[in-house]
Design a protein around this motif. Structure first.
Motif, short mmCIF file in Angstrom:
data_model
loop_
_atom_site.label_atom_id
_atom_site.label_comp_id
_atom_site.label_asym_id
_atom_site.label_seq_id
_atom_site.Cartn_x
_atom_site.Cartn_y
_atom_site.Cartn_z
N MET A 362 -10.58 -9.16 -0.85
CA MET A 362 -11.98 -8.98 -0.43
C MET A 362 -12.15 -7.64 0.28
N ARG A 363 -11.13 -7.25 1.00
CA ARG A 363 -11.14 -5.97 1.72
C ARG A 363 -11.36 -4.81 0.72
N ASP A 364 -10.61 -4.88 -0.41
CA ASP A 364 -10.74 -3.83 -1.44
C ASP A 364 -12.10 -3.90 -2.10
N LEU A 365 -12.49 -5.14 -2.41
CA LEU A 365 -13.76 -5.35 -3.11
C LEU A 365 -14.91 -4.77 -2.30
N ALA A 366 -14.90 -5.02 -0.99
CA ALA A 366 -15.94 -4.51 -0.10
C ALA A 366 -15.97 -2.99 -0.13
N ALA A 367 -14.81 -2.38 -0.24
CA ALA A 367 -14.72 -0.92 -0.24
C ALA A 367 -14.88 -0.34 -1.65
N GLY A 368 -15.05 -1.24 -2.64
CA GLY A 368 -15.18 -0.78 -4.02
C GLY A 368 -13.90 -0.16 -4.56
N GLN A 369 -12.75 -0.68 -4.07
CA GLN A 369 -11.47 -0.08 -4.45
C GLN A 369 -10.47 -1.12 -4.95
N VAL A 370 -9.41 -0.62 -5.56
CA VAL A 370 -8.29 -1.47 -5.96
C VAL A 370 -7.02 -0.80 -5.46
N GLU A 371 -6.07 -1.61 -5.03
CA GLU A 371 -4.79 -1.03 -4.61
C GLU A 371 -3.87 -0.94 -5.83
N VAL A 372 -3.39 0.27 -6.10
CA VAL A 372 -2.53 0.50 -7.26
C VAL A 372 -1.10 0.75 -6.77
N ALA A 373 -0.17 -0.08 -7.25
CA ALA A 373 1.23 0.11 -6.87
C ALA A 373 2.04 0.39 -8.12
N ARG A 374 2.76 1.51 -8.14
CA ARG A 374 3.59 1.82 -9.31
C ARG A 374 5.04 1.43 -9.07
N ARG A 375 5.65 0.87 -10.09
CA ARG A 375 7.00 0.33 -9.96
C ARG A 375 8.05 1.42 -9.85
N ASP A 376 7.84 2.55 -10.54
CA ASP A 376 8.91 3.55 -10.59
C ASP A 376 9.15 4.23 -9.25
N THR A 377 8.08 4.53 -8.51
CA THR A 377 8.26 5.23 -7.23
C THR A 377 7.96 4.33 -6.04
N LYS A 378 7.41 3.16 -6.30
CA LYS A 378 6.99 2.20 -5.27
C LYS A 378 5.81 2.71 -4.45
N GLU A 379 5.13 3.77 -4.90
CA GLU A 379 3.99 4.29 -4.17
C GLU A 379 2.75 3.43 -4.36
N LYS A 380 1.93 3.37 -3.32
CA LYS A 380 0.67 2.63 -3.39
C LYS A 380 -0.49 3.55 -3.03
N THR A 381 -1.57 3.44 -3.81
CA THR A 381 -2.77 4.20 -3.49
C THR A 381 -3.98 3.33 -3.77
N SER A 382 -5.10 3.68 -3.14
CA SER A 382 -6.34 2.97 -3.43
C SER A 382 -7.19 3.81 -4.35
N VAL A 383 -7.76 3.16 -5.36
CA VAL A 383 -8.53 3.87 -6.38
C VAL A 383 -9.88 3.18 -6.55
N PRO A 384 -10.98 3.95 -6.66
CA PRO A 384 -12.30 3.34 -6.85
C PRO A 384 -12.33 2.48 -8.13
N VAL A 385 -12.98 1.33 -8.03
CA VAL A 385 -13.03 0.39 -9.15
C VAL A 385 -13.61 1.03 -10.42
N ASP A 386 -14.62 1.85 -10.27
CA ASP A 386 -15.28 2.37 -11.47
C ASP A 386 -14.45 3.40 -12.23
N THR A 387 -13.38 3.91 -11.64
CA THR A 387 -12.54 4.86 -12.39
C THR A 387 -11.15 4.29 -12.67
N ILE A 388 -10.99 3.00 -12.37
CA ILE A 388 -9.64 2.42 -12.43
C ILE A 388 -9.02 2.45 -13.83
N ALA A 389 -9.84 2.23 -14.86
CA ALA A 389 -9.28 2.15 -16.21
C ALA A 389 -8.66 3.48 -16.62
#
Length: 488
Positions: A362-389
């Motif tokens: 809900m925290r992400d949804l409210a901010a219009g974001q999604v948390e993206v975690a990549r397996r290779d580097t284990k990095e996490k970033t937040s990305v706007p929902v409308d550009t996620i694809a």
RNA sequence: CGGGGCGUAGCGCAGCCCGGUAGCGCACCUGCUUUGGGAGCAGGGGGUCCCAGGUUCGAAUCCUGGUGCCCCGACCA
């Protein structure tokens, strides 16, 4: 912490076994050396198979299927071939069981002994060339460009999941040609296909080369191979392509009439890659947190995890994101499980190697974001929902590239030139990887080096430069360097 | 084929030395409380202790034989 993986630094071999087990790739079976390939492991094989199959078709090959059983007499027709495989063949001697008259269970019915024993194929050259004899009369029947997807059995002394199992899945191509030149070109073409597959799909850099006489396939005139380097510094032969000359044509009397109306023996190739590639995949990319699968071979590329658990709002948002991703050709799973907590799921998806995880709360949804975690580097970033694809589609390509670059950097750092015996031994003992050194070209020297160091000549690289030098062991003259390594 | 290890609940193990009728963790089932990095509490189900023979009043435990698997080497994709 139910699922500890042994760290690589502690025990690489145990780490490997832990990954196979805990990433749910395969289980041991009741039969020694055989494994049950579980759905998650088989999905990787299916993707490999589909990619390779498409490449074979694109180079003009068709699939067919030859029998599992080979009459024993066929094995003895090509001398070098028997020599190579006789010691590891499973043999069928009877065709019936019966109740044990002394009670308890069944026994082999001694009445049901086969006239001629059958060999469970360790490879199919013999039965295929026996068949080709009937298929080939004229140069107009050539070339034959056939591949088969099959299982084979080799009764190996020592087995390890995927890397060396008693039964394994593979493909074997068997082609027949009118000229030596054409057959050599085919052999080289298929080596190229394997190399491209390894690098583009598996993100596993390989060295193309030819095998020394000592390491050559039983019955081949020349064996080409791709060699990869694993994280522990040992080499892995990942695919082979053989120029068989006229050896099998002569053994099975396969001749054709050429344009000049003369009988000639047919020229042959065979080439294969197996489920061993999955072992190579594991040991190229995975880490102490689990399996790492390159996006192109991942059945599920992206998993969406509702946090803390699915709810109507989160599911609706997840469905939209999944639809946008699927429209870009991305393979997505939405985790609808409402039993396990997020932390458990994160660890689990890392364990089984899903390339990208999207965390959606809900925290992400409210901010219009999604948390993206990549397996290779284990990095996490937040990305706007409308550009996620777009972001994720690009990220998958980037991960694929990063895995390759990372593996290649490691591999390149581990090709070390050596000009003295002491250097060779030191590198093999302490640094690992490939050692590039001069060799006098004799089997005696190769065997002597193996006895002293346990390292073998992995290949004579196709791109090896002409260079005058002295053999690392004997000091005899040499024209080029070859690659030594300890191998799986 | 040599060397080592292990067979006890689905998985991982303790118990064996010193014989007395089987236990722990995880997983599983039920309930409640939890839920943004591997949840907690309570209750519960599940075992031919690898097989065969022997010793004994009594064997997971001691003895003999067998068998299977794993790991490490030599052989191989």
């Amino acid at each position: 912490m139910a699922k500890e993986i042994t760290p690589r630094s502690e025990d690489y071999s145990q780490w490997y076994l832990d990954i196979v087990q805990k990433a749910r790739l395969a289980d041991n079976s009741p039969v020694r050396g055989c494994m049950v390939i579980k759905p998650h492991g088989y999905a990787i094989w299916e993707r490999m198979r589909d990619a390779l199959d498409a490449m074979f078709k694109a180079t003009g090959h068709v699939n067919a299927y030859f029998p599992l059983f080979i009459p024993k007499s066929f094995l003895s027709k090509e001398a070098a071939h028997v020599e190579g495989f006789a010691k590891e063949c499973a043999v069928v001697t009877h065709y019936r069981l019966k109740n044990d008259p002394n009670g308890g269970g069944v026994i082999v019915d001694p009445e049901a002994k086969l006239e001629e024993e059958l060999i469970v194929r360790p490879t199919s050259e013999t039965i295929i060339w026996n068949t080709y004899r009937d298929w080939i009369q004229s140069y107009r029947d050539l070339p034959i460009l056939i591949n088969q997807w099959a299982n084979v059995v080799r009764w190996e002394m020592r087995t390890r999941p995927f890397l060396r199992t008693t039964e394994f899945l593979w493909q074997e191509g068997h082609t027949a040609h009118a000229t030596a030149e054409e057959a050599v070109a085919e052999t080289e073409q298929m080596l190229e296909v394997y190399a491209r597959f390894a690098e583009e799909f598996m993100a596993m850099p390989v060295i193309k080369g030819i095998k020394t006489a000592n390491e050559r396939f039983a019955g081949a005139v020349e064996t080409y191979c791709i060699e990869a380097l694993m994280q522990d510094g040992k080499a892995l032969q990942a695919g082979t392509s053989h120029f068989l000359g006229q050896n099998f044509a002569k053994a099975f009397d396969v001749q054709f009439l050429n344009k000049e109306n003369q009988q000639e023996y047919v020229w042959a190739t065979s080439w294969g890659a197996s489920t061993r590639l999955i072992g190579g995949l594991i040991m190229t990319h995975s880490d102490d947190d689990g399996l790492v699968i390159p996006p192109k071979l991942a059945e599920i590329q992206v998993v969406i995890v509702p946090i803390p658990k699915p709810s109507p709002e989160l599911t609706e948002a997840a469905d939209k994101i999944a639809a946008a991703l699927r429209a870009k050709g991305v393979r997505v799973k939405i985790d609808n499980d409402d039993q396990n907590r997020p932390g458990f799921k994160f660890a689990e998806y890392e364990m089984i190697g899903i390339p990208v995880r999207l965390g959606l709360g809900m925290r992400d949804l409210a901010a219009g974001q999604v948390e993206v975690a990549r397996r290779d580097t284990k990095e996490k970033t937040s990305v706007p929902v409308d550009t996620i694809a777009d972001y994720v589609a690009n990220l998958l390509d980037e991960i694929q590239q990063n895995l390759f670059d990372r593996a290649k950097a490691y591999r390149d750092e581990h090709i070390t030139p050596a000009d003295t015996w002491e250097e060779l031994v030191d590198i093999l003992e302490n640094k690992g990887g490939f050692v590039s050194a001069h060799w006098d070209g004799t089997t005696e020297t190769e065997v002597a080096i193996k006895e002293k160091t346990k390292a073998t000549i992995r290949c004579i690289p196709l791109d090896a430069k002409e260079e005058d030098g002295k053999c690392i062991l004997t000091g005899s003259p040499s024209k080029r360097r070859v690659l030594f390594a300890k191998a799986y």
